[in-house]
Write a protein that holds these residues in place. Structure first.
Motif, PDB file in Angstrom:
ATOM      1  N   LEU A 149       0.863  -1.177   0.000  1.00 17.64           N
ATOM      2  CA  LEU A 149       0.000   0.000   0.000  1.00 17.64           C
ATOM      3  C   LEU A 149       0.894   1.220   0.000  1.00 17.64           C
ATOM      4  O   LEU A 149       1.818   1.331   0.822  1.00 17.64           O
ATOM      5  N   ASN A 150       0.636   2.140  -0.905  1.00 13.71           N
ATOM      6  CA  ASN A 150       1.292   3.444  -0.927  1.00 13.71           C
ATOM      7  C   ASN A 150       0.200   4.488  -0.759  1.00 13.71           C
ATOM      8  O   ASN A 150      -0.738   4.529  -1.561  1.00 13.71           O
ATOM      9  N   ALA A 151       0.316   5.308   0.271  1.00 13.20           N
ATOM     10  CA  ALA A 151      -0.713   6.305   0.547  1.00 13.20           C
ATOM     11  C   ALA A 151      -0.091   7.681   0.743  1.00 13.20           C
ATOM     12  O   ALA A 151       0.984   7.802   1.345  1.00 13.20           O
ATOM     13  N   THR A 152      -0.776   8.694   0.251  1.00 14.38           N
ATOM     14  CA  THR A 152      -0.371  10.085   0.419  1.00 14.38           C
ATOM     15  C   THR A 152      -1.524  10.829   1.080  1.00 14.38           C
ATOM     16  O   THR A 152      -2.674  10.661   0.677  1.00 14.38           O
ATOM     17  N   VAL A 153      -1.210  11.631   2.102  1.00 14.41           N
ATOM     18  CA  VAL A 153      -2.239  12.408   2.789  1.00 14.41           C
ATOM     19  C   VAL A 153      -1.805  13.871   2.777  1.00 14.41           C
ATOM     20  O   VAL A 153      -0.743  14.217   3.283  1.00 14.41           O
ATOM     21  N   ASP A 154      -2.646  14.710   2.187  1.00 18.74           N
ATOM     22  CA  ASP A 154      -2.347  16.135   2.088  1.00 18.74           C
ATOM     23  C   ASP A 154      -2.746  16.868   3.372  1.00 18.74           C
ATOM     24  O   ASP A 154      -3.449  16.325   4.235  1.00 18.74           O
ATOM     25  N   ASP A 155      -2.309  18.139   3.496  1.00 22.99           N
ATOM     26  CA  ASP A 155      -2.601  18.953   4.683  1.00 22.99           C
ATOM     27  C   ASP A 155      -4.087  18.934   5.028  1.00 22.99           C
ATOM     28  O   ASP A 155      -4.945  19.094   4.156  1.00 22.99           O
ATOM     29  N   GLY A 156      -4.371  18.735   6.317  1.00 25.34           N
ATOM     30  CA  GLY A 156      -5.751  18.718   6.786  1.00 25.34           C
ATOM     31  C   GLY A 156      -6.491  17.425   6.476  1.00 25.34           C
ATOM     32  O   GLY A 156      -7.635  17.250   6.863  1.00 25.34           O
ATOM     33  N   GLY A 157      -5.826  16.499   5.794  1.00 28.37           N
ATOM     34  CA  GLY A 157      -6.443  15.222   5.458  1.00 28.37           C
ATOM     35  C   GLY A 157      -6.257  14.215   6.576  1.00 28.37           C
ATOM     36  O   GLY A 157      -5.348  14.322   7.399  1.00 28.37           O
ATOM     37  N   LEU A 158      -7.139  13.210   6.598  1.00 23.46           N
ATOM     38  CA  LEU A 158      -7.081  12.142   7.585  1.00 23.46           C
ATOM     39  C   LEU A 158      -7.254  10.812   6.879  1.00 23.46           C
ATOM     40  O   LEU A 158      -8.214  10.620   6.128  1.00 23.46           O
ATOM     41  N   LEU A 159      -6.334   9.896   7.121  1.00 21.79           N
ATOM     42  CA  LEU A 159      -6.447   8.529   6.634  1.00 21.79           C
ATOM     43  C   LEU A 159      -6.523   7.609   7.844  1.00 21.79           C
ATOM     44  O   LEU A 159      -5.668   7.648   8.723  1.00 21.79           O
ATOM     45  N   VAL A 160      -7.589   6.786   7.878  1.00 21.17           N
ATOM     46  CA  VAL A 160      -7.734   5.765   8.904  1.00 21.17           C
ATOM     47  C   VAL A 160      -7.689   4.419   8.202  1.00 21.17           C
ATOM     48  O   VAL A 160      -8.563   4.116   7.383  1.00 21.17           O
ATOM     49  N   LEU A 161      -6.657   3.644   8.484  1.00 22.92           N
ATOM     50  CA  LEU A 161      -6.497   2.306   7.921  1.00 22.92           C
ATOM     51  C   LEU A 161      -6.811   1.321   9.039  1.00 22.92           C
ATOM     52  O   LEU A 161      -6.050   1.208  10.001  1.00 22.92           O
TER      53      LEU A 161
ATOM     54  N   PHE B 190       3.366   5.456   3.989  1.00 18.79           N
ATOM     55  CA  PHE B 190       2.484   6.609   4.142  1.00 18.79           C
ATOM     56  C   PHE B 190       3.305   7.885   4.013  1.00 18.79           C
ATOM     57  O   PHE B 190       4.256   8.083   4.774  1.00 18.79           O
ATOM     58  N   MET B 191       2.958   8.740   3.063  1.00 14.30           N
ATOM     59  CA  MET B 191       3.614  10.034   2.885  1.00 14.30           C
ATOM     60  C   MET B 191       2.642  11.094   3.392  1.00 14.30           C
ATOM     61  O   MET B 191       1.556  11.275   2.816  1.00 14.30           O
ATOM     62  N   LEU B 192       3.032  11.778   4.469  1.00 13.30           N
ATOM     63  CA  LEU B 192       2.142  12.740   5.116  1.00 13.30           C
ATOM     64  C   LEU B 192       2.645  14.162   4.939  1.00 13.30           C
ATOM     65  O   LEU B 192       3.823  14.440   5.166  1.00 13.30           O
ATOM     66  N   SER B 193       1.739  15.044   4.564  1.00 17.64           N
ATOM     67  CA  SER B 193       2.050  16.472   4.586  1.00 17.64           C
ATOM     68  C   SER B 193       2.164  16.909   6.047  1.00 17.64           C
ATOM     69  O   SER B 193       1.659  16.220   6.943  1.00 17.64           O
ATOM     70  N   PRO B 194       2.797  18.046   6.316  1.00 16.22           N
ATOM     71  CA  PRO B 194       3.021  18.462   7.705  1.00 16.22           C
ATOM     72  C   PRO B 194       1.758  18.547   8.564  1.00 16.22           C
ATOM     73  O   PRO B 194       1.811  18.273   9.762  1.00 16.22           O
ATOM     74  N   ALA B 195       0.613  18.879   7.980  1.00 16.69           N
ATOM     75  CA  ALA B 195      -0.625  19.011   8.762  1.00 16.69           C
ATOM     76  C   ALA B 195      -1.597  17.863   8.483  1.00 16.69           C
ATOM     77  O   ALA B 195      -2.803  18.001   8.651  1.00 16.69           O
TER      78      ALA B 195
ATOM     79  N   LEU C 179       6.405   8.678   6.358  1.00 11.63           N
ATOM     80  CA  LEU C 179       7.297   9.751   5.929  1.00 11.63           C
ATOM     81  C   LEU C 179       6.557  11.076   5.988  1.00 11.63           C
ATOM     82  O   LEU C 179       5.366  11.146   5.669  1.00 11.63           O
ATOM     83  N   ARG C 180       7.273  12.098   6.364  1.00  8.39           N
ATOM     84  CA  ARG C 180       6.700  13.444   6.381  1.00  8.39           C
ATOM     85  C   ARG C 180       7.155  14.162   5.124  1.00  8.39           C
ATOM     86  O   ARG C 180       8.358  14.297   4.873  1.00  8.39           O
ATOM     87  N   ARG C 181       6.189  14.592   4.316  1.00  9.99           N
ATOM     88  CA  ARG C 181       6.519  15.344   3.105  1.00  9.99           C
ATOM     89  C   ARG C 181       7.123  16.675   3.527  1.00  9.99           C
ATOM     90  O   ARG C 181       6.565  17.402   4.342  1.00  9.99           O
ATOM     91  N   PRO C 182       8.287  17.000   3.003  1.00 12.78           N
ATOM     92  CA  PRO C 182       8.933  18.250   3.418  1.00 12.78           C
ATOM     93  C   PRO C 182       8.175  19.478   2.908  1.00 12.78           C
ATOM     94  O   PRO C 182       7.524  19.435   1.870  1.00 12.78           O
ATOM     95  N   GLU C 183       8.271  20.529   3.681  1.00  8.03           N
ATOM     96  CA  GLU C 183       7.713  21.808   3.232  1.00  8.03           C
ATOM     97  C   GLU C 183       8.627  22.375   2.166  1.00  8.03           C
ATOM     98  O   GLU C 183       9.775  21.961   2.026  1.00  8.03           O
ATOM     99  N   ALA C 184       8.127  23.295   1.383  1.00 13.42           N
ATOM    100  CA  ALA C 184       8.923  23.892   0.308  1.00 13.42           C
ATOM    101  C   ALA C 184      10.249  24.412   0.843  1.00 13.42           C
ATOM    102  O   ALA C 184      10.293  25.112   1.859  1.00 13.42           O
ATOM    103  N   GLY C 185      11.350  24.019   0.200  1.00 10.77           N
ATOM    104  CA  GLY C 185      12.679  24.463   0.590  1.00 10.77           C
ATOM    105  C   GLY C 185      13.306  23.694   1.739  1.00 10.77           C
ATOM    106  O   GLY C 185      14.421  23.966   2.131  1.00 10.77           O
ATOM    107  N   ALA C 186      12.579  22.709   2.271  1.00  9.71           N
ATOM    108  CA  ALA C 186      13.105  21.930   3.390  1.00  9.71           C
ATOM    109  C   ALA C 186      13.899  20.728   2.882  1.00  9.71           C
ATOM    110  O   ALA C 186      13.862  20.401   1.698  1.00  9.71           O
ATOM    111  N   ALA C 187      14.594  20.071   3.783  1.00  6.90           N
ATOM    112  CA  ALA C 187      15.369  18.865   3.440  1.00  6.90           C
ATOM    113  C   ALA C 187      14.410  17.740   3.038  1.00  6.90           C
ATOM    114  O   ALA C 187      13.241  17.763   3.402  1.00  6.90           O
ATOM    115  N   PRO C 188      14.899  16.743   2.300  1.00  9.00           N
ATOM    116  CA  PRO C 188      14.046  15.622   1.886  1.00  9.00           C
ATOM    117  C   PRO C 188      13.452  14.878   3.073  1.00  9.00           C
ATOM    118  O   PRO C 188      13.983  14.894   4.176  1.00  9.00           O
ATOM    119  N   ALA C 189      12.336  14.174   2.813  1.00  8.17           N
ATOM    120  CA  ALA C 189      11.641  13.410   3.854  1.00  8.17           C
ATOM    121  C   ALA C 189      12.523  12.280   4.348  1.00  8.17           C
ATOM    122  O   ALA C 189      13.305  11.705   3.613  1.00  8.17           O
TER     123      ALA C 189
END
Length: 117
Positions: A34-46, A65-70, A102-112
């Motif tokens: 399973l590969n999952a991406t969750v954007d800011d303000g999103g919630l994934l319950v597995l 799981f690749m998660l945006s910061p929020a 994994l935490r998706r980095p914010e713009a200009g931040a180091a890789p996840a």
């Protein structure tokens, strides 16, 4: 592949346990990923039912799981002992489960960076 967009919520479940039967003579494990991406303000319950490997079964799974910061994630990963009523308590040949968050980095931040749990 699963994507939860910004502000959305997704509940993923199963209808029953994942049953893993004995491996063929070639010995190759059954696999699931399973590969999952969750954007800011999103919630994934597995919240699946357990994986139940039967006698002489071989199984491997990977969940990433690749998660945006929020973003938010609730993930359950559990395994049953087999067909206990048939005397198959922990009688499988191989079981492996890897979860990466994994935490998706914010713009200009180091890789996840991955955190295996």
């Amino acid at each position: 592949e699963v994507e939860v967009e910004a502000g959305a919520a997704l509940l993923l479940t199963t209808q029953a346990s994942t049953k893993v039967y004995r491996t063929k003579r070639d010995g190759i494990a059954a696999t699931q990923s399973l590969n999952a991406t969750v954007d800011d303000g999103g919630l994934l319950v597995l919240a699946p039912d357990p994986v139940v490997p039967y006698e002489s079964a071989a199984y491997e799974q990977r969940q990433r799981f690749m998660l945006s910061p929020a973003a938010s994630l609730v993930a359950v990963d559990w395994v049953g002992a087999g067909r206990v009523s048939r005397g198959e308590r922990w009688a499988f040949s191989h079981f492996a489960s890897r979860n990466e968050v994994l935490r998706r980095p914010e713009a200009g931040a180091a890789p996840a960076k991955a955190v295996a749990v």
